[in-house]
Scaffold this motif. Sequence first.
Motif, PDB file in Angstrom:
ATOM      1  N   LEU A 197       0.855  -1.410   0.074  1.00 34.58           N
ATOM      2  CA  LEU A 197       0.003   0.076   0.024  1.00 34.58           C
ATOM      3  C   LEU A 197       0.854   1.348  -0.156  1.00 34.58           C
ATOM      4  O   LEU A 197       0.488   2.315  -0.770  1.00 34.58           O
ATOM      5  CB  LEU A 197      -0.859  -0.059   1.274  1.00 34.58           C
ATOM      6  CG  LEU A 197      -2.142  -1.008   1.255  1.00 34.58           C
ATOM      7  CD1 LEU A 197      -3.074  -0.755   2.518  1.00 34.58           C
ATOM      8  CD2 LEU A 197      -3.036  -0.818  -0.007  1.00 34.58           C
ATOM      9  N   LEU A 198       1.998   1.424   0.643  1.00 35.23           N
ATOM     10  CA  LEU A 198       2.870   2.319   0.568  1.00 35.23           C
ATOM     11  C   LEU A 198       3.591   2.763  -0.472  1.00 35.23           C
ATOM     12  O   LEU A 198       3.653   3.754  -1.105  1.00 35.23           O
ATOM     13  CB  LEU A 198       4.076   2.165   1.728  1.00 35.23           C
ATOM     14  CG  LEU A 198       3.622   1.919   3.120  1.00 35.23           C
ATOM     15  CD1 LEU A 198       4.805   1.866   3.858  1.00 35.23           C
ATOM     16  CD2 LEU A 198       3.019   3.226   3.660  1.00 35.23           C
ATOM     17  N   THR A 199       3.896   1.433  -1.357  1.00 38.56           N
ATOM     18  CA  THR A 199       4.269   1.534  -2.930  1.00 38.56           C
ATOM     19  C   THR A 199       3.120   2.278  -3.775  1.00 38.56           C
ATOM     20  O   THR A 199       3.530   3.167  -4.566  1.00 38.56           O
ATOM     21  CB  THR A 199       4.995   0.296  -3.216  1.00 38.56           C
ATOM     22  OG1 THR A 199       6.015   0.164  -2.267  1.00 38.56           O
ATOM     23  CG2 THR A 199       5.508   0.662  -4.424  1.00 38.56           C
ATOM     24  N   VAL A 200       2.172   1.477  -3.965  1.00 36.24           N
ATOM     25  CA  VAL A 200       1.109   1.596  -4.901  1.00 36.24           C
ATOM     26  C   VAL A 200       0.245   2.903  -4.484  1.00 36.24           C
ATOM     27  O   VAL A 200      -0.006   3.663  -5.408  1.00 36.24           O
ATOM     28  CB  VAL A 200      -0.010   0.438  -5.078  1.00 36.24           C
ATOM     29  CG1 VAL A 200      -0.838   0.378  -3.883  1.00 36.24           C
ATOM     30  CG2 VAL A 200      -0.634   0.580  -6.198  1.00 36.24           C
ATOM     31  N   GLY A 201       0.101   3.463  -3.483  1.00 37.66           N
ATOM     32  CA  GLY A 201      -0.491   4.488  -3.078  1.00 37.66           C
ATOM     33  C   GLY A 201       0.288   5.783  -3.368  1.00 37.66           C
ATOM     34  O   GLY A 201      -0.164   6.864  -3.440  1.00 37.66           O
ATOM     35  N   ALA A 202       1.663   5.659  -3.751  1.00 37.16           N
ATOM     36  CA  ALA A 202       2.460   6.778  -4.308  1.00 37.16           C
ATOM     37  C   ALA A 202       2.357   6.853  -5.919  1.00 37.16           C
ATOM     38  O   ALA A 202       2.813   7.861  -6.434  1.00 37.16           O
ATOM     39  CB  ALA A 202       3.925   6.584  -3.702  1.00 37.16           C
ATOM     40  N   LEU A 203       1.764   5.841  -6.508  1.00 32.76           N
ATOM     41  CA  LEU A 203       1.596   6.031  -7.806  1.00 32.76           C
ATOM     42  C   LEU A 203       0.733   7.255  -8.559  1.00 32.76           C
ATOM     43  O   LEU A 203      -0.501   7.816  -7.618  1.00 32.76           O
ATOM     44  CB  LEU A 203       0.786   4.795  -8.428  1.00 32.76           C
ATOM     45  CG  LEU A 203       1.468   3.386  -8.491  1.00 32.76           C
ATOM     46  CD1 LEU A 203       0.484   2.316  -8.876  1.00 32.76           C
ATOM     47  CD2 LEU A 203       2.715   3.431  -9.303  1.00 32.76           C
ATOM     48  N   PRO A 204       1.052   8.165  -9.385  1.00 35.25           N
ATOM     49  CA  PRO A 204       0.232   9.279  -9.832  1.00 35.25           C
ATOM     50  C   PRO A 204      -1.219   8.995 -10.226  1.00 35.25           C
ATOM     51  O   PRO A 204      -2.083   9.947 -10.115  1.00 35.25           O
ATOM     52  CB  PRO A 204       1.300   9.555 -11.034  1.00 35.25           C
ATOM     53  CG  PRO A 204       2.452   9.042 -11.105  1.00 35.25           C
ATOM     54  CD  PRO A 204       2.142   7.771 -10.375  1.00 35.25           C
ATOM     55  N   SER A 205      -1.564   7.669 -10.623  1.00 38.83           N
ATOM     56  CA  SER A 205      -2.875   7.531 -10.929  1.00 38.83           C
ATOM     57  C   SER A 205      -3.727   7.249  -9.696  1.00 38.83           C
ATOM     58  O   SER A 205      -4.924   6.754  -9.971  1.00 38.83           O
ATOM     59  CB  SER A 205      -3.057   6.285 -12.149  1.00 38.83           C
ATOM     60  OG  SER A 205      -2.453   5.147 -11.424  1.00 38.83           O
ATOM     61  N   VAL A 206      -3.089   7.067  -8.638  1.00 38.83           N
ATOM     62  CA  VAL A 206      -3.807   6.215  -7.367  1.00 38.83           C
ATOM     63  C   VAL A 206      -3.825   7.329  -6.365  1.00 38.83           C
ATOM     64  O   VAL A 206      -2.968   7.906  -5.973  1.00 38.83           O
ATOM     65  CB  VAL A 206      -3.148   5.408  -6.936  1.00 38.83           C
ATOM     66  CG1 VAL A 206      -4.011   4.624  -5.484  1.00 38.83           C
ATOM     67  CG2 VAL A 206      -3.228   3.964  -7.910  1.00 38.83           C
ATOM     68  N   SER A 207      -5.123   7.773  -5.840  1.00 37.66           N
ATOM     69  CA  SER A 207      -5.276   8.494  -4.747  1.00 37.66           C
ATOM     70  C   SER A 207      -6.023   7.539  -3.705  1.00 37.66           C
ATOM     71  O   SER A 207      -6.827   7.193  -3.736  1.00 37.66           O
ATOM     72  CB  SER A 207      -6.382   9.641  -4.663  1.00 37.66           C
ATOM     73  OG  SER A 207      -6.689  10.338  -3.716  1.00 37.66           O
ATOM     74  N   LEU A 208      -4.961   7.404  -2.405  1.00 35.20           N
ATOM     75  CA  LEU A 208      -5.366   6.424  -1.453  1.00 35.20           C
ATOM     76  C   LEU A 208      -5.482   7.282  -0.096  1.00 35.20           C
ATOM     77  O   LEU A 208      -4.753   7.661   0.371  1.00 35.20           O
ATOM     78  CB  LEU A 208      -4.409   5.206  -1.331  1.00 35.20           C
ATOM     79  CG  LEU A 208      -4.887   4.358  -0.095  1.00 35.20           C
ATOM     80  CD1 LEU A 208      -6.113   3.361  -0.204  1.00 35.20           C
ATOM     81  CD2 LEU A 208      -3.571   3.318  -0.093  1.00 35.20           C
ATOM     82  N   GLY A 209      -7.060   7.046   0.124  1.00 35.21           N
ATOM     83  CA  GLY A 209      -7.070   7.768   1.626  1.00 35.21           C
ATOM     84  C   GLY A 209      -7.760   6.872   2.383  1.00 35.21           C
ATOM     85  O   GLY A 209      -8.027   5.516   2.349  1.00 35.21           O
ATOM     86  N   VAL A 210      -7.133   7.194   3.910  1.00 35.77           N
ATOM     87  CA  VAL A 210      -7.467   6.294   4.995  1.00 35.77           C
ATOM     88  C   VAL A 210      -8.458   7.418   6.041  1.00 35.77           C
ATOM     89  O   VAL A 210      -7.874   8.425   6.586  1.00 35.77           O
ATOM     90  CB  VAL A 210      -6.146   5.758   5.777  1.00 35.77           C
ATOM     91  CG1 VAL A 210      -6.735   4.949   7.084  1.00 35.77           C
ATOM     92  CG2 VAL A 210      -5.352   5.141   4.749  1.00 35.77           C
TER      93      VAL A 210
END
Length: 282
Positions: A197-210
């Motif tokens: 999650l730490l890695t993929v959440g940094a992708l430009p196409s991904v916005s990951l909120g908690v």
Amino acid sequence: MATSPSSSAQAARQRVARRLRDLRADAGLTGTELAERCGWTHPKTSRLENGRTPPTPDDIRRWCQACGADDQAADIVAQSRDAETAYMEWRRQVRAGLKRLQDSYISLYRGTALFRIYSPTLVPGLLQIEGYARAILSGVAALYEAPDDSDEAAAARMERSKIVHEPGHRFVMVIEESVLYHQLGDADTMAAQLGYLLTVGALPSVSLGVIPHAVQRTVWPQELFHVYDDQLVSVELMSARVRVTQPSEVALYVRAFEQLRGMAVYGAEARALIVKAIEALR
């Protein structure tokens, strides 16, 4: 007692029929007068507005035109479509194996530009690692007494998830903080999943909120749902997956999603919550 998918689907059909009946009443028309305007017999009007016969899209458009409510036709057509196809029982879907179910999403994913996903329980499928996915899918097979092809299904999910790295798609995902603590698989699997999650959440196409445990909520936790562009919502219940296409209902889910998204933290704050969950595994 929980309402079954079949009885819920019947209730949805009755809501369509009641809406048609209310339109006729509001227009001040008798059943015979409406039938004349629509070019069919009075018994057909009765069957439609009592839910004995599902209306076709053309029936709905004629009905709305006869009542001077053309602007409601598209919404009622979508509502009627949902009533007939919304409930897709999990047991029936997984009967042929979980891999086939994973593959069935491919065309929908390819055709979606904007994904909005809210999950109160699990890491969203598009962000899962193979071991985590295998643990979930194995549990699904056991729960629904389906063939356990979780290895093949997890591999298919990983193949499908490559879309996160492809151009032309955006992913806005919101999870509850509790998702980070629901352990699926062993501790090593869970640590690897959280690390991903730490890695993929940094992708430009991904916005990951908690959404943190301690946040002051404006919307209570909801069921897991996906919004595909502004055309379709898929809601996952214990017994069934519900497909919502009625524009007013899709808009309601989008509005709820935006409120949930507003309660979430992002960037460094979200990463800090994930790291905290990783440390709790030690």
